[in-house]
Design a protein around this motif. Structure first.
Motif, short mmCIF file in Angstrom:
data_model
loop_
_atom_site.label_atom_id
_atom_site.label_comp_id
_atom_site.label_asym_id
_atom_site.label_seq_id
_atom_site.Cartn_x
_atom_site.Cartn_y
_atom_site.Cartn_z
N ILE A 1 87.30 44.19 150.87
CA ILE A 1 86.33 45.17 150.32
C ILE A 1 86.29 46.25 151.22
N ASP A 2 86.38 46.45 152.30
CA ASP A 2 86.30 47.53 153.19
C ASP A 2 87.28 48.64 152.73
N ASN A 3 88.72 48.13 152.78
CA ASN A 3 89.84 48.94 152.21
C ASN A 3 89.84 49.26 150.69
N GLY A 4 89.37 48.22 149.96
CA GLY A 4 89.01 48.81 148.66
C GLY A 4 88.32 49.93 148.49
N VAL A 5 87.00 50.02 149.10
CA VAL A 5 86.06 50.89 149.03
C VAL A 5 86.92 52.45 149.43
N ILE A 6 87.31 52.30 150.59
CA ILE A 6 88.19 53.42 151.15
C ILE A 6 89.18 53.91 150.17
N VAL A 7 89.96 52.98 149.49
CA VAL A 7 90.99 53.56 148.59
C VAL A 7 90.41 54.04 147.19
#
Length: 187
Positions: A129-135
């Motif tokens: 979730i965290d990296n998906g949001v950032i990407v």
């Protein structure tokens, strides 16, 4: 109200868990693991799930922020920076649990196994979730340490990761898995 199963009903005169008939009635011997090593399954509330998620978020955030700061400061490209952040999130997440279990007097190998069982799914969901949001956030991958966008998106991604991961931890704790495994070491 749930009625206790046969394992919950088997106890000695002092209330200590006893064995089940299928295992010869030997105290602490029902299913291969000592009674104290088996986490209890049952209903899990939102408060324990939120505490477990906050514990996980602390380690993930430490690793994630450190990885992003290192990669950004060294002008690394996005992929190696993200990989470093994810690896450090797992390292810090596991380290916090290992530290707590070691404090209970458990050996390092056993403490590491507890951390792997307790945290792997929670950290994985959180990192997804965290990296998906950032990407997916426009321009977030190009933000620098001095940009408000860098810190704002990172904070928003961690909050969203907490919100999504809490029900996962609730589900796992309700089944005697996840942080239910590590919880017995925290007295």
């Amino acid at each position: 109200m749930r009625r206790p199963g046969p394992r919950a009903a088997a106890s000695d005169a002092h209330g200590a868990p006893g064995g089940t008939p299928e295992h010869g009635g030997r105290p602490g011997h029902s299913g291969g693991a000592p009674a104290a090593a088996r986490p209890a399954a049952g209903r899990a509330g939102w408060a324990p799930a939120a505490r477990a998620t906050l514990h996980c978020l602390t380690g993930c955030a430490l690793g994630e922020i450190l990885g992003m700061v290192i990669g950004t400061a060294l002008s690394w490209h996005n992929v190696p920076t993200t990989v470093l952040a994810i690896v450090l999130a797992f390292v810090f997440g596991y380290a916090l649990t290992v530290r707590g279990v070691l404090a209970a007097g458990v050996g390092f190998g056993a403490a590491l196994r507890v951390a792997l069982a307790a945290d792997t799914l929670s950290i994985a969901v959180m990192e997804l979730i965290d990296n998906g949001v950032i990407v997916l956030w426009p321009s977030a991958m190009d933000a620098q340490l001095s940009d408000a966008l860098f810190w704002g998106v990172l904070a928003a991604s961690l909050v969203l990761a907490f919100v999504v991961t809490t029900p996962v931890n609730k589900w796992m704790i309700g089944r005697g898995k996840g942080h239910a495994v590590a919880h017995r070491y925290h007295h």
